[in-house]
Design a protein around this motif. Sequence first.
Motif, short mmCIF file in Angstrom:
data_model
loop_
_atom_site.label_atom_id
_atom_site.label_comp_id
_atom_site.label_asym_id
_atom_site.label_seq_id
_atom_site.Cartn_x
_atom_site.Cartn_y
_atom_site.Cartn_z
N TYR A 76 -11.59 0.21 8.40
CA TYR A 76 -11.43 -0.75 7.47
C TYR A 76 -12.17 -2.23 7.72
O TYR A 76 -13.15 -2.74 6.77
N THR A 77 -12.30 -2.47 8.68
CA THR A 77 -13.06 -3.69 9.02
C THR A 77 -14.49 -3.75 9.05
O THR A 77 -15.11 -4.67 8.29
N SER A 78 -14.99 -2.45 9.61
CA SER A 78 -16.48 -2.20 9.62
C SER A 78 -17.00 -2.15 8.05
O SER A 78 -18.04 -2.39 7.79
N ARG A 79 -16.25 -1.49 7.22
CA ARG A 79 -16.48 -1.19 6.06
C ARG A 79 -16.47 -2.56 5.08
O ARG A 79 -17.39 -2.88 4.19
N LEU A 80 -15.60 -3.39 5.35
CA LEU A 80 -15.45 -4.61 4.68
C LEU A 80 -16.81 -5.55 5.32
O LEU A 80 -17.53 -6.21 4.36
N ILE A 81 -17.24 -5.38 6.53
CA ILE A 81 -18.43 -6.23 6.93
C ILE A 81 -19.64 -5.62 6.23
O ILE A 81 -20.50 -6.47 5.56
N GLU A 82 -19.96 -4.46 5.98
CA GLU A 82 -21.00 -3.89 5.50
C GLU A 82 -21.02 -4.15 4.00
O GLU A 82 -21.90 -4.27 3.27
N THR A 83 -19.50 -4.30 3.24
CA THR A 83 -19.82 -4.49 2.00
C THR A 83 -20.18 -6.19 1.87
O THR A 83 -21.00 -6.37 0.66
N ASN A 116 -35.95 -7.41 4.92
CA ASN A 116 -34.53 -7.03 4.54
C ASN A 116 -33.65 -6.22 5.33
O ASN A 116 -32.50 -6.34 5.54
N GLU A 117 -34.28 -4.99 5.90
CA GLU A 117 -33.50 -4.28 6.83
C GLU A 117 -33.14 -5.21 8.04
O GLU A 117 -32.12 -5.03 8.47
N TYR A 118 -34.06 -5.88 8.48
CA TYR A 118 -33.93 -6.91 9.75
C TYR A 118 -32.58 -7.82 9.32
O TYR A 118 -31.69 -8.06 10.23
N ALA A 119 -32.73 -8.58 8.23
CA ALA A 119 -31.62 -9.32 7.94
C ALA A 119 -30.36 -8.79 7.75
O ALA A 119 -29.28 -9.35 8.13
N ARG A 120 -30.52 -7.66 7.23
CA ARG A 120 -29.05 -6.85 7.07
C ARG A 120 -28.34 -6.77 8.49
O ARG A 120 -27.17 -6.93 8.62
N ARG A 121 -29.20 -6.23 9.45
CA ARG A 121 -28.68 -6.00 10.76
C ARG A 121 -28.20 -7.27 11.45
O ARG A 121 -27.18 -7.32 12.12
N ALA A 122 -28.92 -8.19 11.21
CA ALA A 122 -28.51 -9.52 11.75
C ALA A 122 -27.29 -10.12 11.22
O ALA A 122 -26.38 -10.57 11.91
N LEU A 123 -27.18 -9.85 9.87
CA LEU A 123 -26.16 -10.53 9.21
C LEU A 123 -24.68 -9.81 9.47
O LEU A 123 -23.76 -10.12 9.74
N SER A 125 -24.05 -8.19 12.34
CA SER A 125 -23.63 -8.57 13.67
C SER A 125 -23.08 -10.09 13.62
O SER A 125 -22.11 -10.29 14.22
N SER A 126 -23.66 -10.91 12.89
CA SER A 126 -23.08 -12.40 12.60
C SER A 126 -21.77 -12.07 11.89
O SER A 126 -20.71 -12.87 12.49
N LEU A 127 -21.44 -11.35 10.97
CA LEU A 127 -20.07 -11.06 10.39
C LEU A 127 -19.06 -10.65 11.66
O LEU A 127 -17.89 -10.55 11.14
N THR A 128 -19.75 -9.72 12.51
CA THR A 128 -18.99 -9.15 13.45
C THR A 128 -18.44 -10.18 14.49
O THR A 128 -17.22 -10.02 14.74
N ILE A 162 -30.77 -10.64 18.58
CA ILE A 162 -29.83 -10.88 19.78
C ILE A 162 -28.21 -10.83 19.17
O ILE A 162 -28.03 -11.69 18.39
N ASP A 163 -27.71 -10.23 19.73
CA ASP A 163 -26.20 -10.06 19.63
C ASP A 163 -25.58 -11.21 20.19
O ASP A 163 -26.02 -11.81 21.45
#
Length: 479
Positions: A76-83, A116-123, A125-128, A162-163
Motif C-alpha cells: 500500500y505505502t510504496s504504491r501510494l508513493i509511486e502515485t 525526468n527519470e532522475y527526478a522521479r527516483r529522487a522524488l 526517495s524523498s517521499l519515502t 543520495i538517499d
Amino acid sequence: MVYSANIPPTGAVVSESPFVRSLDVIAMMPDWAVMAAVTRGTNYLRDLSATYLPQEPREDEDAYQTRVDRSVLSPYTSRLIETAAGAILRKPIHIEGDQYWLDLAQNIDGLGSNINEYARRALVSSLTYGHSAILVDYPAAAAVLNLAEERALGRRPYFVHIDAPQIWGWRKEPVTNRLLQVRIHDYDVRPLNDFGEEQVEEMRVIYPGRYDLYTLGQDVVEFTSSGGYSLTEIPLVPIYSNRRGLLISQPPLLDIANLNITHYQRQADLIHALHIAAMPTLVLEGWDDTTGSATMGVNYAIAMQPGNKAYYVQADATSFDAQMAELESLASQMSTLGVTKLFGQKFVAESAEAKRIDQAQSNSVLSIISQELESALNQAFAFAAEYVGMEPPEITIDRDFDYYRLIGQDVAVLSQLNEAGKISDAMLLEILRRGEVLPDNINIEDELEASTTNALALPETAENSGDEDMEDRVEELSS
C-alpha cells in the motif's frame, strides 16, 4: 542498499572516525527503518521477521518459520508513493536555457537517465524518507583550457543521487546554516582475484572546495585520497517532502507505513491460521497408540472396539470473520488516509464545497513538494553552471496535478469565444495545451507564426487553384 550500524570500528577512536552517525541522524533512523520495511518488499520483511513478525510464546521454530515463509506484504505505502510522484511529475520538466543544458538533461547522471527519470527516483526517495539529496559532481580536470575542449573530451557536470540514510553527519554555520562539512556513506564493489569481488565501505567527507575519502578496513579506518573542486560551497542540494530542519525531516507517510506493518502482521496470522484450519484433524477415541500405527486414506478402514469413536475436528470458519474485518478496516484506513492526505479525494458522498476544500488541501501538499523539487533542481543546475562558467537554465515543474481533458463541447465554446474576439489566439492555444488537447511541448509562438503564414498563403493558393481549374475546363471543351 544496506547501511551498517552506528558502531565504531575496532581500534578506531570515535571522535576521529568519520564512520559514526550524528545525533540528528540517529534520531531519524527508527522512522527510516519503518519506511524501509514497507517499501523494500516481502523478502526484506521475512529477513527481519524477528522485528516485524516476532515468534509467539511456545511456538516451535519449524511452525514459526512456516508462518514467516507464508507472510506477504501488501504494498500500500510504496504504491501510494509511486502515485504521488507520478502526479507531481505527470508532465515533463521544462528547461529554458542554452542548448548545452538541454543536451545535459538527456543524460543528467552520466548513467543514461534523463532529467525526468532522475527526478522521479529522487522524488520517490524523498517521499519515502522525508528527504533525499543531489550531489553535483564534476570530473577532475586534465589540463583542459576552455569549455569547447571540455565538451570535446566529454567532461561535464553530473548529478549523483543520495538517499537520506547515506548522509551520516554534517557541520554548519550557526546563523546562516551554510554547510561546512557533509559525510556521505556508500559501498564500493572492487574486483578480487580473477573472478571474485569484494564490497568495501567508503565515507566521502566533503568540505567547501575539497573532499576526503576514507575506507573502512578490518579493524581500522584508512584514509584513501583527497581532492579539490572549484566551488566555494558544498554542492549538495536536499529535496524535502516533510522538512524539519537542515537535512532533518520526517517521512510524510509514516503513519500509513505503521498501518501497513500492522496489516502485514495480521495478514500473516490469518494466512497461517487458514492453512491450519483447512486441514481437519482425525481424532480416535479409545485408540491405544502404543499398539501400532493407523493408516488413513480412501482405501482404508479403521477397526475399532465397541464404544470407541473416530471423527474429524475442524475449526469453525466463522472464527476468522473478526480477523477479516480487521484486515479490511486497516486497508480502508490506509486508502482513506493516503488518498485524502495527498490527493484530497474521498470515496464517499460529499458536498461540492467539501470537495473543493479537499482538492485545495491536496494541491497545497503536492504543490509544496513540487516547489521543493523545482527549487532543488534549479539550485543543482546553478552549481553545475558554476562548474562550467555558464548562465544556469530555468527549471519549471507544472503544477497541474489533475488529469482533466477538455471535451468537444468545451473546445467548441472556446472556439466561438476566439472567433468573437473575446479571447486571443495565444490564449486559446494555451487553454488547449493545459486541457490535454495539444501536446505539452508545443511552442505557442511558433504555432501562431505558422498559422499566420498559412492564412496569408490561402488566398494565393485558392487563386492559383482556380486558374488551374479554368485551364483544365478550357482544354476539356476544346477537345
